[in-house]
Design an enzyme around this catalytic site. Structure first.
Site, PDB file in Angstrom:
ATOM      1  N   THR A 183      -3.329 -64.652   1.595  1.00 42.44           N
ATOM      2  CA  THR A 183      -3.970 -65.220   0.403  1.00 42.44           C
ATOM      3  C   THR A 183      -5.149 -64.364  -0.044  1.00 42.44           C
ATOM      4  O   THR A 183      -5.782 -63.713   0.775  1.00 42.44           O
ATOM      5  CB  THR A 183      -4.433 -66.634   0.770  1.00 42.44           C
ATOM      6  OG1 THR A 183      -3.280 -67.435   0.932  1.00 42.44           O
ATOM      7  CG2 THR A 183      -5.340 -67.255  -0.258  1.00 42.44           C
ATOM      8  N   ARG A 211       5.672 -77.962  -0.828  1.00 43.26           N
ATOM      9  CA  ARG A 211       4.424 -77.902  -0.047  1.00 43.26           C
ATOM     10  C   ARG A 211       3.310 -77.149  -0.810  1.00 43.26           C
ATOM     11  O   ARG A 211       3.520 -76.089  -1.367  1.00 43.26           O
ATOM     12  CB  ARG A 211       4.705 -77.190   1.277  1.00 43.26           C
ATOM     13  CG  ARG A 211       3.498 -77.071   2.205  1.00 43.26           C
ATOM     14  CD  ARG A 211       2.820 -75.736   2.090  1.00 43.26           C
ATOM     15  NE  ARG A 211       1.699 -75.608   3.039  1.00 43.26           N
ATOM     16  CZ  ARG A 211       0.758 -74.676   2.954  1.00 43.26           C
ATOM     17  NH1 ARG A 211       0.778 -73.808   1.976  1.00 43.26           N
ATOM     18  NH2 ARG A 211      -0.214 -74.622   3.840  1.00 43.26           N
ATOM     19  N   GLY A 213      -0.789 -75.901  -0.257  1.00 42.48           N
ATOM     20  CA  GLY A 213      -1.855 -75.731   0.732  1.00 42.48           C
ATOM     21  C   GLY A 213      -3.213 -76.083   0.156  1.00 42.48           C
ATOM     22  O   GLY A 213      -3.333 -76.800  -0.848  1.00 42.48           O
ATOM     23  N   ASP A 214      -4.238 -75.561   0.794  1.00 42.06           N
ATOM     24  CA  ASP A 214      -5.618 -75.855   0.386  1.00 42.06           C
ATOM     25  C   ASP A 214      -6.088 -75.018  -0.807  1.00 42.06           C
ATOM     26  O   ASP A 214      -6.996 -75.438  -1.534  1.00 42.06           O
ATOM     27  CB  ASP A 214      -6.568 -75.573   1.557  1.00 42.06           C
ATOM     28  CG  ASP A 214      -6.495 -74.112   1.990  1.00 42.06           C
ATOM     29  OD1 ASP A 214      -5.362 -73.621   2.231  1.00 42.06           O
ATOM     30  OD2 ASP A 214      -7.539 -73.448   2.053  1.00 42.06           O
ATOM     31  N   THR A 234      -9.270 -69.032   3.391  1.00 45.38           N
ATOM     32  CA  THR A 234      -7.932 -68.573   3.749  1.00 45.38           C
ATOM     33  C   THR A 234      -7.635 -68.996   5.178  1.00 45.38           C
ATOM     34  O   THR A 234      -8.506 -68.926   6.047  1.00 45.38           O
ATOM     35  CB  THR A 234      -7.770 -67.051   3.610  1.00 45.38           C
ATOM     36  OG1 THR A 234      -6.483 -66.692   4.126  1.00 45.38           O
ATOM     37  CG2 THR A 234      -8.843 -66.276   4.364  1.00 45.38           C
ATOM     38  N   GLY A 235      -6.419 -69.437   5.408  1.00 42.94           N
ATOM     39  CA  GLY A 235      -6.056 -69.877   6.755  1.00 42.94           C
ATOM     40  C   GLY A 235      -4.972 -70.928   6.681  1.00 42.94           C
ATOM     41  O   GLY A 235      -4.301 -71.066   5.651  1.00 42.94           O
ATOM     42  N   GLY A 237      -3.541 -73.897   5.771  1.00 36.34           N
ATOM     43  CA  GLY A 237      -3.965 -74.811   4.725  1.00 36.34           C
ATOM     44  C   GLY A 237      -4.049 -76.276   5.104  1.00 36.34           C
ATOM     45  O   GLY A 237      -4.934 -76.995   4.642  1.00 36.34           O
TER      46      GLY A 237
HETATM   47  N1  ASP Z   1      -4.413 -71.247   2.941  1.00 39.15           N
HETATM   48  C1  ASP Z   1      -3.147 -70.802   2.444  1.00 39.15           C
HETATM   49  C2  ASP Z   1      -2.155 -71.941   2.484  1.00 39.15           C
HETATM   50  O1  ASP Z   1      -2.159 -72.692   3.436  1.00 39.15           O
HETATM   51  C3  ASP Z   1      -2.572 -69.690   3.238  1.00 39.15           C
HETATM   52  C4  ASP Z   1      -3.472 -68.482   3.327  1.00 39.15           C
HETATM   53  O2  ASP Z   1      -4.678 -68.612   3.363  1.00 39.15           O
HETATM   54  O3  ASP Z   1      -2.920 -67.379   3.391  1.00 39.15           O
HETATM   55  O4  ASP Z   1      -1.340 -72.026   1.591  1.00 39.15           O
END
Ligand code: ASP
Length: 316
Positions: A183, A211, A213-214, A234-235, A237
Site C-alpha cells: 500500500t 473485502r 481494509g483500513d 499500512t499493514g 487492515g
Molecule cells: N492495509 C492494507 C489493507 O489491509 C494493506 C496494506 O497496507 O498493504 O488493505
C-alpha cells in the site's frame, strides 16, 4: 512553517536478505521520484492536499507498489482498489472502496471530497461518479503485473489471502509467507501549517466477498487534523480497522497531550502489537515534526523537509 512531505510504500516482512540490489534500486527510485514531485508542490507554495495527491499518483503509476497500476489480484482475478484523502484544515475527506479500472484512485477520492457531497463511495456507484467527473479509466491489462499474478495463482484455489498470520486456520493469511503490504501513503504539512493525509491500495491478494481494509476508512487508515497530526497507515487492515489506528493517534495528542512520537509508538508498538496487528504509520504535525513508526521488520518510507533532504529507508 516547516514544509514536510512523508511517504510510504507499505510495511511488512522487508529484510535485506529478501531484496537484491536491483529491487532496492527500484524502490529507491520509486520513492524518490514521488517524494520529489510531491515536495515540489509544497516548495511552490501549493497545498498539503495537492502535495499528497501528487505523490500518491506517482506511486500509483509505479507497478512495484500495491496501488493503482500495481494492485494485487482478488479471488476472481480482478483488481479492486481503495483510497482516501483528508484535509486537516477543514476535516473534509473523500474515500472510495472496491473500485475497478480507475487509473488513479486517489484522484477519485479527491473528487469525492470536493464534488460529491459525500465522503465515502463504493463499487459501481463510485465508478458512475468517476465517469460523471471525467476521471481516467484504464483497461484490466493496464493493471496486469507478472509478479502479482504469480502471487495470486499460487493461492487462488485456497481460502488464504496473502499475509502472514499466527492463527493459521483457513480463511486467514498464509502462515509464514514473505508478506509485504505494498500500500502507498503520504502525509504533508504545507507552508501555511495545513496538514493532509492520503492512502491508496489494491488491498490483499486473493481477497473476496468485497473485502475492504483500513486504508480508505477515515480514522482507521487515514486521518488529518491541523490541531493534531496527519496519518497514513499500512499493514494488516483488519487489525488497523479494529484499533481505529489513525484517529487513536490523533486522540492521544488531542486529549492526552502526547507528543507525535509518543502517540505513534503507543498505538503501533503497544496497542496494535497486543492485538497481533502488524504494520506501521507515517505521521506529520503542523510544525513539521514527522514520524515513521512500524512494528514489522521493515517499511518502505521516505521524507523530505527543509532540514531533512530525502531520507529514504526500508529496514528497521
Ligand atoms: N492495509 C492494507 C489493507 O489491509 C494493506 C496494506 O497496507 O498493504 O488493505
Amino acid at each position: 512553517m516547516a514544509i514536510t512531505l512523508v511517504i510510504h510504500g507499505g510495511a511488512g516482512n522487508i529484510t535485506p536478505s529478501m531484496m537484491n540490489k536491483e529491487q532496492e534500486a527500484n524502490y529507491h527510485e520509486g520513492l524518490e521520484t514521488a517524494l520529489n514531485k510531491g515536495y515540489a508542490v509544497l516548495e511552490k507554495g501549493g497545498t498539503a492536499i495537492e502535495s499528497v495527491a501528487t505523490a500518491i499518483v506517482e506511486l500509483e503509476n509505479n507497478p512495484i507498489f500495491n496501488a493503482g497500476r500495481g494492485s494485487v489480484f482478488t479471488k476472481k482475478g480482478l483488481h479492486e482498489m481503495d483510497a482516501a484523502i483528508m484535509d486537516g484544515s477543514t476535516l473534509a475527506a473523500g474515500a472510495i472502496a472496491g473500485v475497478r479500472n480507475i487509473k488513479n484512485p486517489v484522484l477519485l477520492a479527491k473528487e469525492v471530497m470536493l464534488h460529491s457531497g459525500h465522503v465515502f463511495l463504493s463499487g459501481k456507484g463510485a465508478g458512475e461518479f468517476a465517469l460523471s467527473r471525467g476521471l481516467e479509466f484504464a483497461p484490466d491489462e493496464y493493471f496486469y503485473n507478472k509478479d502479482r499474478y504469480d502471487q495470486w495463482i499460487a493461492i487462488r484455489d485456497s481460502d488464504y489471502y496473502q499475509l502472514d498470520h499466527k492463527d493459521d486456520n483457513l480463511k486467514g493469511m498464509i502462515p509464514n509467507s514473505n508478506h509485504k503490504f505494498g500500500t502507498v501513503g503520504a502525509v504533508a504539512c504545507d507552508s501555511h501549517g495545513n496538514l493532509a493525509a492520503s492512502t491508496s491500495t489494491g488491498g490483499m491478494t486473493n481477497k473476496r466477498f468485497g473485502r475492504i481494509g483500513d486504508s480508505p476508512v477515515i480514522g482507521s487508515g487515514t486521518y488529518a487534523n491541523n490541531n493534531t497530526c496527519a496519518i497514513s497507515c499500512t499493514g494488516h487492515g483488519e487489525f488497523f480497522l479494529r484499533s481505529v489506528v489513525a484517529y487513536d493517534i490523533s486522540c492521544l495528542i488531542e486529549y492526552k497531550g502526547y507528543s507525535l512520537s509518543e502517540a505513534c509508538n503507543k498505538v503501533v508498538k503497544e496497542k496494535l502489537v497486543s492485538l497481533g496487528g502488524e504494520g506501521g504509520v507515517i505521521a506529520v504535525n503542523s510544525i513539521g515534526e514527522y514520524e515513521f513508526c512500524f512494528n514489522s521488520s521493515g517499511m518502505f518510507r521516505a521524507a523530505k523537509s527543509e532540514k531533512d533532504k530525502n531520507v529514504i529507508a526500508y529496514y528497521k
